[in-house]
Design an enzyme around this catalytic site. Structure first.
Site, mmCIF file in Angstrom:
data_model
loop_
_atom_site.group_PDB
_atom_site.id
_atom_site.type_symbol
_atom_site.label_atom_id
_atom_site.label_comp_id
_atom_site.label_asym_id
_atom_site.label_seq_id
_atom_site.Cartn_x
_atom_site.Cartn_y
_atom_site.Cartn_z
ATOM 1 N N SER A 25 0.836 -1.211 0.000
ATOM 2 C CA SER A 25 0.000 0.000 0.000
ATOM 3 C C SER A 25 0.865 1.252 0.000
ATOM 4 O O SER A 25 0.484 2.273 -0.577
ATOM 5 C CB SER A 25 -0.906 0.024 1.225
ATOM 6 O OG SER A 25 -1.327 -1.243 1.569
ATOM 7 N N SER A 145 -3.746 -0.916 13.799
ATOM 8 C CA SER A 145 -4.623 -1.453 12.750
ATOM 9 C C SER A 145 -6.017 -1.686 13.305
ATOM 10 O O SER A 145 -6.199 -1.835 14.525
ATOM 11 C CB SER A 145 -4.052 -2.783 12.256
ATOM 12 O OG SER A 145 -4.975 -3.445 11.421
ATOM 13 N N TYR A 158 -0.357 -11.865 13.506
ATOM 14 C CA TYR A 158 -0.266 -10.449 13.108
ATOM 15 C C TYR A 158 -1.110 -9.617 14.060
ATOM 16 O O TYR A 158 -0.671 -8.580 14.581
ATOM 17 C CB TYR A 158 -0.758 -10.282 11.667
ATOM 18 C CG TYR A 158 -0.950 -8.833 11.246
ATOM 19 C CD1 TYR A 158 0.133 -7.990 11.053
ATOM 20 C CD2 TYR A 158 -2.234 -8.300 11.053
ATOM 21 C CE1 TYR A 158 -0.050 -6.660 10.673
ATOM 22 C CE2 TYR A 158 -2.418 -6.978 10.671
ATOM 23 C CZ TYR A 158 -1.321 -6.163 10.477
ATOM 24 O OH TYR A 158 -1.502 -4.857 10.114
HETATM 25 N N1 LIG Z 1 -2.622 -2.430 4.410
HETATM 26 C C1 LIG Z 1 -3.587 -2.496 5.305
HETATM 27 O O1 LIG Z 1 -4.720 -2.930 4.996
HETATM 28 C C2 LIG Z 1 -3.350 -1.994 6.716
HETATM 29 C C3 LIG Z 1 -4.462 -1.814 7.557
HETATM 30 C C4 LIG Z 1 -4.258 -1.349 8.848
HETATM 31 C C5 LIG Z 1 -2.973 -1.071 9.295
HETATM 32 N N2 LIG Z 1 -1.896 -1.249 8.463
HETATM 33 C C6 LIG Z 1 -0.566 -0.918 8.989
HETATM 34 O O2 LIG Z 1 -0.071 0.187 8.246
HETATM 35 C C7 LIG Z 1 1.367 0.139 8.252
HETATM 36 C C8 LIG Z 1 1.878 0.336 6.833
HETATM 37 O O3 LIG Z 1 1.415 -0.724 6.032
HETATM 38 P P1 LIG Z 1 1.050 -0.568 4.496
HETATM 39 O O4 LIG Z 1 -0.322 -1.043 4.316
HETATM 40 O O5 LIG Z 1 1.421 0.787 4.019
HETATM 41 O O6 LIG Z 1 1.954 -1.692 3.859
HETATM 42 P P2 LIG Z 1 3.402 -1.610 3.224
HETATM 43 O O7 LIG Z 1 3.397 -0.612 2.126
HETATM 44 O O8 LIG Z 1 3.780 -3.016 2.913
HETATM 45 O O9 LIG Z 1 4.293 -1.034 4.382
HETATM 46 C C9 LIG Z 1 4.973 -1.818 5.294
HETATM 47 C C10 LIG Z 1 6.411 -1.455 5.227
HETATM 48 O O10 LIG Z 1 7.097 -2.135 6.285
HETATM 49 C C11 LIG Z 1 8.335 -2.508 5.763
HETATM 50 N N3 LIG Z 1 8.996 -3.562 6.537
HETATM 51 C C12 LIG Z 1 8.651 -4.862 6.674
HETATM 52 N N4 LIG Z 1 9.567 -5.490 7.438
HETATM 53 C C13 LIG Z 1 10.500 -4.558 7.784
HETATM 54 C C14 LIG Z 1 11.689 -4.576 8.542
HETATM 55 N N5 LIG Z 1 12.136 -5.694 9.132
HETATM 56 N N6 LIG Z 1 12.400 -3.428 8.686
HETATM 57 C C15 LIG Z 1 11.995 -2.285 8.098
HETATM 58 N N7 LIG Z 1 10.892 -2.195 7.347
HETATM 59 C C16 LIG Z 1 10.150 -3.325 7.187
HETATM 60 C C17 LIG Z 1 8.075 -2.909 4.325
HETATM 61 O O11 LIG Z 1 9.288 -2.829 3.636
HETATM 62 P P3 LIG Z 1 9.630 -3.687 2.317
HETATM 63 O O12 LIG Z 1 8.978 -2.911 1.190
HETATM 64 O O13 LIG Z 1 11.106 -3.674 2.308
HETATM 65 O O14 LIG Z 1 9.027 -5.045 2.509
HETATM 66 C C18 LIG Z 1 7.081 -1.831 3.893
HETATM 67 O O15 LIG Z 1 7.751 -0.703 3.399
HETATM 68 C C19 LIG Z 1 1.736 -1.205 8.887
HETATM 69 O O16 LIG Z 1 2.110 -0.992 10.223
HETATM 70 C C20 LIG Z 1 0.450 -2.008 8.817
HETATM 71 O O17 LIG Z 1 0.379 -2.966 9.859
HETATM 72 C C21 LIG Z 1 -2.069 -1.705 7.182
#
Ligand SMILES: NC(=O)c1ccc[n+]([C@@H]2O[C@H](COP(=O)([O-])OP(=O)(O)OC[C@H]3O[C@@H](n4cnc5c(N)ncnc54)[C@H](OP(=O)(O)O)[C@@H]3O)[C@@H](O)[C@H]2O)c1
Length: 306
Positions: A25, A145, A158
């Site tokens: 995302s 979340s 998770y």
């Molecule tokens: N998407 C949803 O539906 C949703 C809903 C509610 C809350 N959230 C929360 O929103 C936040 C952002 O998520 P998003 O949806 O924007 O997804 P996202 O774009 O996948 O963002 C997550 C990021 O975390 C990074 N990451 C994973 N493991 C890591 C590590 N060991 N060290 C440093 N970075 C790491 C990923 O990096 P890489 O690109 O290198 O893998 C990615 O850039 C998260 O905390 C998620 O739990 C998401």
């Protein structure tokens, strides 16, 4: 340009700004851009140079930081403290979603999930806090979340990390508010575009598990989550998902508000479901989760009808 904190560190450290998969995302990446455009000294961090390249090209400070690697965290925090005195705002955004049933998920994978989604942010926050305390100023923004409010089948580990994040955030807020440090928690509804999609299949069937037991469930699970992948023209359930831009705008508000809210609930699903649980009682809540979200029993019923 926003000017909420005259005379204080305007350095914002954000984790998880990369996009290694190209399919995520990208909330962190969007928020980093917005804060940069609004005049903050943004340090956008991620695990790979390629993932951070769009931000580097846009002129942001980008740094390699893996939240499971303490030395990379220490290096970035030390650099920011040398330049700005302290980290002004830490945004703990990095996470991934481990999908696997309670039974089939190896403990090593559960540990890795907690290392990334919880222990990583705990360590990084411990590293920035002494500087913030010395400056008597700072802000910690935690990306939680909707799945910190209830749990579903196939995603319990998770969800456990997000439940835990909420607890440590509330506890921390009570411990540091008299020191000029705010703690804000963001609870987004599902965000369009999906969330680290590879993990959906990674643990569908662990080695040695009964292949029959959850096979139909994983097919159903992957299909069900597909509704949230469509970014431009979502259909059905996907329409209730929020955009990554919308989530990033709220994140910016949490950074800039003179007094941030304790919780920012983004989107209709999280705002409706959170009061609904206490209103309808546990048994009815369980019925609702079974009716709406994928479960192994529902997946079998669907398979039988095919
Ligand atoms: N998407 C949803 O539906 C949703 C809903 C509610 C809350 N959230 C929360 O929103 C936040 C952002 O998520 P998003 O949806 O924007 O997804 P996202 O774009 O996948 O963002 C997550 C990021 O975390 C990074 N990451 C994973 N493991 C890591 C590590 N060991 N060290 C440093 N970075 C790491 C990923 O990096 P890489 O690109 O290198 O893998 C990615 O850039 C998260 O905390 C998620 O739990 C998401």
């Amino acid at each position: 340009m926003a000017e909420p904190w005259p005379g204080k560190s305007r350095a914002v450290l954000i984790t998880g700004c990369g996009s290694s998969t190209g399919l995520s995302s990208g909330t962190g990446q969007r928020a980093a851009r917005m804060l940069h455009e609004r005049g903050w000294d943004v340090y956008a961090t991620g695990r790979s140079r390629e993932g951070l390249a769009p931000l580097t090209e846009a002129g942001l400070n980008t740094r390699l930081l893996d939240v499971t690697d303490e030395s990379s965290m220490l290096e970035t925090v030390s650099e920011i403290e040398e330049r700005h005195g302290s980290v002004g705002v830490l945004v703990n955004n990095a996470a991934y979603s481990l999908n696997g049933t309670f039974l089939d998920t190896p403990l090593s994978s559960v540990r890795h999930q907690f290392d990334t989604n919880l222990f990583g942010l705990v360590k990084l926050t411990q590293l920035v806090l002494p500087g913030m305390i010395a400056a008597r100023s700072g802000r910690i923004v935690m990306m939680s979340s909707i799945f910190a409010l209830f749990a579903t089948a196939g995603r319990g580990y998770y969800e456990a990390t997000k439940y835990a994040l909420e607890a440590v955030s509330d506890s921390l807020r009570l411990e540091v508010d008299h020191l000029g440090i705010d703690v804000a928690v963001i609870e987004p509804s599902p965000i369009r575009g999906g969330f680290v999609p590879t993990s959906v299949t990674d643990l569908g069937l662990a080695e040695g598990s009964d292949p029959e037991l959850y096979q139909e469930f994983w097919k159903y699970f992957v299909d069900w989550h597909g509704a949230y992948r469509e970014v431009e023209h979502p259909r059905g359930r996907g329409r209730t998902a929020i955009t990554a831009d919308g989530a990033a705008r709220v994140l910016v508000r949490a950074v800039e508000a003179p007094t941030p809210r304790i919780r920012y609930r983004i989107g209709v699903p999280v705002r409706v479901l959170s009061p609904m649980r206490s209103l309808i009682g546990e048994r009815n809540w369980d019925r609702f989760v079974r009716a709406f979200f994928p479960t192994p029993a529902k997946a079998l019923r669907v398979a039988e009808r095919r």
